[in-house]
Design an enzyme around this catalytic site. Structure first.
Site, short mmCIF file in Angstrom:
data_model
loop_
_atom_site.label_atom_id
_atom_site.label_comp_id
_atom_site.label_asym_id
_atom_site.label_seq_id
_atom_site.Cartn_x
_atom_site.Cartn_y
_atom_site.Cartn_z
CB CYS A 2 -0.87 0.03 1.25
SG CYS A 2 -1.77 -1.48 1.53
CE LYS A 593 11.62 -0.57 -7.41
NZ LYS A 593 12.44 -1.45 -8.26
C1 F6R Z 1 12.78 -8.17 -8.56
C2 F6R Z 1 12.68 -7.33 -7.40
C3 F6R Z 1 12.51 -7.97 -6.07
C4 F6R Z 1 13.31 -7.19 -5.02
C5 F6R Z 1 13.02 -7.75 -3.62
C6 F6R Z 1 13.86 -7.04 -2.57
O1 F6R Z 1 12.99 -7.41 -9.70
O2 F6R Z 1 12.71 -6.14 -7.50
O3 F6R Z 1 12.90 -9.31 -6.09
O4 F6R Z 1 14.66 -7.29 -5.32
O5 F6R Z 1 11.67 -7.60 -3.31
O6 F6R Z 1 13.64 -5.67 -2.60
P1 F6R Z 1 14.67 -4.65 -1.95
O7 F6R Z 1 15.91 -4.69 -2.76
O8 F6R Z 1 13.98 -3.34 -2.00
O9 F6R Z 1 14.92 -5.13 -0.55
#
Ligand code: F6R
Length: 598
Positions: A2, A593
């Site tokens: 969210c 994301k």
């Molecule tokens: C794939 C992707 C996810 C993130 C994962 C960790 O393209 O973006 O696998 O890498 O959710 O996210 P962060 O790096 O923000 O901890």
């Protein structure tokens, strides 16, 4: 997950609706299924419009852009508690409709609180945890008639990690709380706003106050006050100019953020190298790593794949054993054996991933292991709670699939390993140019290959040694934006079972260095002699070329540069296949994301 946004103006603003819709659009990269806006007039009338659907659909149906008022709340919901439905969309009203609020994160005791609040006589309209927060504040407000006091008392009811915004019709202010999920405050000319995400604030102002866990704030159009949520003590913190730019939140003429972010990698790597040259952070960081008892590299998804590559860099350049661990497995696999002098290098683009934050919480509670970090979003939980961090210097990454941040994670691992080895073992300055050459030389062939592979629903990526993590990453990127079933594996492992899948024409993508060509060509032969289609991504090498059906040549010579260069065609392949299938690669279904839930 969210996203939330709230803004207070000095006087009724005819553009409030447009600003709220703009904020909603800039939160979409988190992934969502419902949208809602609440506009509050000078007299305190709350106009609440919300439903399931994309921002443009809900705007079209309910006229969000035309909403007027002096303050507004926005929420984009990614369903966890309660099915996607209008009643579960946010913001939510309390029983008598004078409080309105919305949250981000998870209240894990929602089900028991709903029962308790219903028994107390509250009118609960849905199953969503955001609604439970509003009622938790309401029940204390009814008792205390004091909103800050009610917010402080509600913390005792709510278990989980969350952030929320809440406003009372009678007070021209918004309150915001941070208890484990991200929250930023923006101070502009004639308004103050708050959001779970920087892009929605950077559209309006770059004067940012970072809020920490366990803090809440009250803001009106011209001032804000920050407090400790447990003691109520005021906290002094002035706004700072954000180094992130609003340009990163625009496509700049590209069809998608994903391709924009792939193409800007040479510049982002150059920026990172520039930062490392100028700052004293790298020696401090390497010093802390040298003193580590054991070193764990912790990350999720793409960031975990960078950890895999990093462990090879540390081993091969610095003779240092580093154990890569998916963040979600760290506590289960190593928690009981952690020691105070162990170092956990946590790698995360967002700095908010719950699996990573859980590791921090575990270590802090037991005073075990020291957390260092590589992180992109400055002001994120990880950047504030790690003992020492190195920034990825990528600016904001908007597209859900991580691309430029993965590349900078690799470059950062390489730079740190090189520094640990005493420096001078790798030519870091050549990397921006070699990425540029790789983009130019591989993109035309990759576009064709994407077309050829479009009808295929299943394939493998295999790496060996340094390219092990790149195979995992190639497969993840393809799954994520093409919705194909792909696997990444260590190429020596393929014969131990997966080889049975291969039928004539079955695609297997190998990624290799020149140094590993002999070993990898033996693995290639295991596939090609069963008439599988071998596609190899590697620097020019006769043996590899000879046994491959397709050869994607990387314009690199240095062994340590290969993982970085090989990443580029795999990102492009996923992108062009995604577009070829009519999928929007920036917003793949079902994922988000920033994953702030367990
Ligand atoms: C794939 C992707 C996810 C993130 C994962 C960790 O393209 O973006 O696998 O890498 O959710 O996210 P962060 O790096 O923000 O901890």
């Amino acid at each position: 997950m969210c996203g939330i946004f709230g803004i207070v103006f000095q006087k009724e603003h005819e553009d409030l609706g447009r600003i709220m819709v703009q904020a909603a659009y800039s939160l979409t990269y988190r992934g969502y299924d419902s949208v809602g806006c609440a506009a509050i007039s000078t007299e305190g009338r709350i106009d609440l419009r919300k439903d399931i659907g994309r921002v443009e659909e809900v705007d079209g149906k309910y006229g969000l852009s035309g909403m007027r008022g002096i303050r507004g709340l926005v929420q984009l919901r990614w369903a966890t508690f309660g099915v996607p439905a209008q009643r579960n969309s946010q913001p939510h009203l309390d029983c008598d409709g004078d409080l309105v609020g919305a949250h981000n994160g998870n209240v894990i005791n929602t089900i028991s609180l709903r029962e308790q609040f219903s028994e107390e006589g509250h009118t609960i309209r849905g199953e969503n945890d955001g609604e439970i927060i509003v009622h938790a504040v309401e029940r204390h407000f009814d008792r205390l008639s004091d909103l800050p006091g009610a917010i402080m008392a509600a913390v005792g009811d709510l278990k989980g990690d969350y952030a929320y915004v809440i406003s009372h019709q009678a007070e021209n202010a918004i309150y915001a709380v941070k208890m484990g999920s991200s929250l930023y405050l923006g101070v502009g000319e004639g308004f103050v706003c708050v959001s779970s995400d920087l892009p929605s604030i950077l559209e309006l102002t770059s004067n940012i106050v970072t809020i920490r866990d366990g803090e809440f704030l009250r803001f009106s159009w011209d001032q804000y006050q920050l407090f400790d949520i447990h003691s109520g003590q005021p906290i002094e913190r002035r706004p700072e100019r954000s180094p992130h730019t609003k340009e990163s939140a625009h496509k700049g003429g590209h069809a998608h953020f994903m391709i924009k972010e792939i193409r800007e990698q040479p510049e982002k790597v150059a920026n990172l190298l520039h930062f490392l040259e100028e700052s004293a952070e790298l020696p401090r960081f390497t010093e802390a790593l040298r003193k580590a008892g054991r070193l764990f590299l912790v990350g999720s998804g793409t960031s975990y794949h960078a950890c895999l590559v990093g462990s090879y860099y540390f081993n091969k350049l610095a003779g240092l054993a580093a154990i890569p661990v998916p963040a979600g497995a760290m506590v289960e696999q190593y928690g009981d054996s952690l020691r105070p002098d162990d170092v956990l290098l946590c790698v995360s683009q967002s700095g908010e991933t719950k699996d990573v934050i859980n590791v921090l919480n575990y270590c802090e509670r037991r005073r075990l292991g020291q957390a260092l970090a590589f992180v992109n979003v400055l002001g994120s939980t990880l950047s504030m709670r790690s003992r020492n961090f190195l920034p990825l210097v990528c600016d904001l990454e908007i597209s859900v699939p991580a691309t430029k941040t993965f590349t900078n994670q690799l470059v950062l691992f390489l730079a740190v390993a090189n520094a640990l080895a005493g420096g001078g073992k790798v030519n870091l300055q050549a990397i921006p140019g070699l990425i540029e050459d790789t983009l130019a030389q591989t993109e035309p062939r990759i576009r064709q290959l994407a077309q050829e592979l479009l009808p295929v629903n299943d394939f493998y990526f295999l790496g060996y040694g340094l390219t092990h993590g790149i195979a995992y990453e190639g497969a993840l990127k393809t799954k994520e934006v093409v919705y194909n079933h792909c696997e990444g594996a260590y190429s020596s492992e393929f014969k131990h079972g997966p080889l049975a899948i291969v039928y004539p024409g079955y695609p297997v993508i190998f990624i290799s260095t020149v140094e590993d060509a002999e070993m990898v060509s033996s693995h290639i032969n295991e596939v090609s002699c069963r008439r599988g289609r071998v596609i190899t991504v590697a620097p020019p090498q006769p043996l590899l070329e000879k046994y491959s059906s397709d050869f994607i040549a990387l314009p690199v010579e240095d062994y340590f540069h290969v993982p970085i260069a090989a990443t580029i065609p795999l990102q492009l392949l996923a992108y062009y296949m995604s577009v070829g299938r009519g999928i929007d690669p920036d917003f793949p279904r079902n994922i988000s994301k920033t994953l702030t839930v367990d």
